[in-house]
Design a protein around this motif. Structure first.
Motif, PDB file in Angstrom:
ATOM      1  N   TYR A  33       0.854  -1.176   0.000  1.00  0.00           N
ATOM      2  CA  TYR A  33       0.000   0.000   0.000  1.00  0.00           C
ATOM      3  C   TYR A  33       0.897   1.236   0.000  1.00  0.00           C
ATOM      4  CZ  TYR A  33      -3.522  -3.305   1.659  1.00  0.00           C
ATOM      5  OH  TYR A  33      -4.366  -4.360   1.788  1.00  0.00           O
ATOM      6  N   ASP A  34       0.786   2.061  -1.046  1.00  0.00           N
ATOM      7  CA  ASP A  34       1.479   3.354  -1.106  1.00  0.00           C
ATOM      8  C   ASP A  34       0.414   4.430  -0.918  1.00  0.00           C
ATOM      9  OD1 ASP A  34       4.039   2.283  -1.675  1.00  0.00           O
ATOM     10  OD2 ASP A  34       3.500   2.072  -3.793  1.00  0.00           O
ATOM     11  N   PHE A  35       0.656   5.372  -0.040  1.00  0.00           N
ATOM     12  CA  PHE A  35      -0.340   6.424   0.203  1.00  0.00           C
ATOM     13  C   PHE A  35       0.348   7.691   0.691  1.00  0.00           C
ATOM     14  CE2 PHE A  35       0.194   3.907   4.004  1.00  0.00           C
ATOM     15  CZ  PHE A  35       0.202   4.812   5.057  1.00  0.00           C
ATOM     16  N   SER A  45       4.676  10.969   2.103  1.00  0.00           N
ATOM     17  CA  SER A  45       4.420   9.696   1.420  1.00  0.00           C
ATOM     18  C   SER A  45       4.774   8.541   2.345  1.00  0.00           C
ATOM     19  CB  SER A  45       5.260   9.590   0.145  1.00  0.00           C
ATOM     20  OG  SER A  45       4.861  10.566  -0.774  1.00  0.00           O
ATOM     21  N   TYR A  46       3.906   7.523   2.319  1.00  0.00           N
ATOM     22  CA  TYR A  46       4.116   6.344   3.155  1.00  0.00           C
ATOM     23  C   TYR A  46       3.925   5.092   2.299  1.00  0.00           C
ATOM     24  CZ  TYR A  46       3.543   9.453   7.157  1.00  0.00           C
ATOM     25  OH  TYR A  46       3.688  10.471   8.062  1.00  0.00           O
TER      26      TYR A  46
END
Length: 174
Positions: A33-35, A45-46
């Motif tokens: 999961y990129d978010f 950004s995480y």
């Protein structure tokens, strides 16, 4: 999509699995999961990753393709029925037994046919004797287990005429 504070979001996706044959197995899948999120007014950004196991099962495709038997038998003589069993699936069909159930046969007659590999045909000959005359109607009952050990049964009906035994006499010349 956008997720409010303490909210959730749901995503659906399809997986296509290839190269899995003749087994029940689990395949590890890494989900990343990129978010982005605003933390104290700053956009950051995480990324997070989670491994999940997807259980893969091949469908069992097993059938009685046909029964071969005599349409007429003589009372008191041994008769048989041959059951042709086809495994059209990709997993082995285990512990196959074939049983004849008929009112004119003394008790059930059972044959162990073993395991039937994928893409093969197995045969089971069930022998029995009918002592009464008339129509012997019954069924063949096939019991088997799938790769997970779950037991199934399937049935196929049959009917045969049972005729009187003939007595042969020899006339001697005078």
């Amino acid at each position: 999509g956008k997720v409010e504070k303490s909210g959730t979001i749901k995503h659906n996706f399809e997986l296509v699995v290839t190269g899995v044959e003749n087994t029940v197995t689990s395949i590890p899948v890494n989900v990343v999961y990129d978010f982005e999120a605003y933390v104290k007014g700053v956009r950051k950004s995480y990324s997070t990753q989670q491994t999940v196991a997807i259980n893969i099962e091949q469908e069992t495709k097993f059938e009685i393709s046909r029964l071969d038997y005599m349409e007429a038998v003589t009372a008191g003589e041994e008769a048989y029925i041959t059951a042709y069993l086809i495994n059209k699936g990709k997993t082995t069909v285990n512990n196959v037994t074939v049983e004849i159930e008929c009112d004119m046969v003394n008790g059930p007659q059972t044959v162990f046919a073993g395991n039937i590999m994928p893409g093969t045909e197995g045969l089971a000959d069930v022998y029995f004797t009918v002592n009464e005359m008339g129509t012997a109607a019954g069924k063949i009952i096939v019991t088997y287990e799938d790769a997970k050990g779950k037991q199934y049964t399937m049935e196929k009906e049959f009917s045969m005429e049972v005729m009187e035994a003939y007595e042969y006499t020899w006339d001697e010349p005078v």
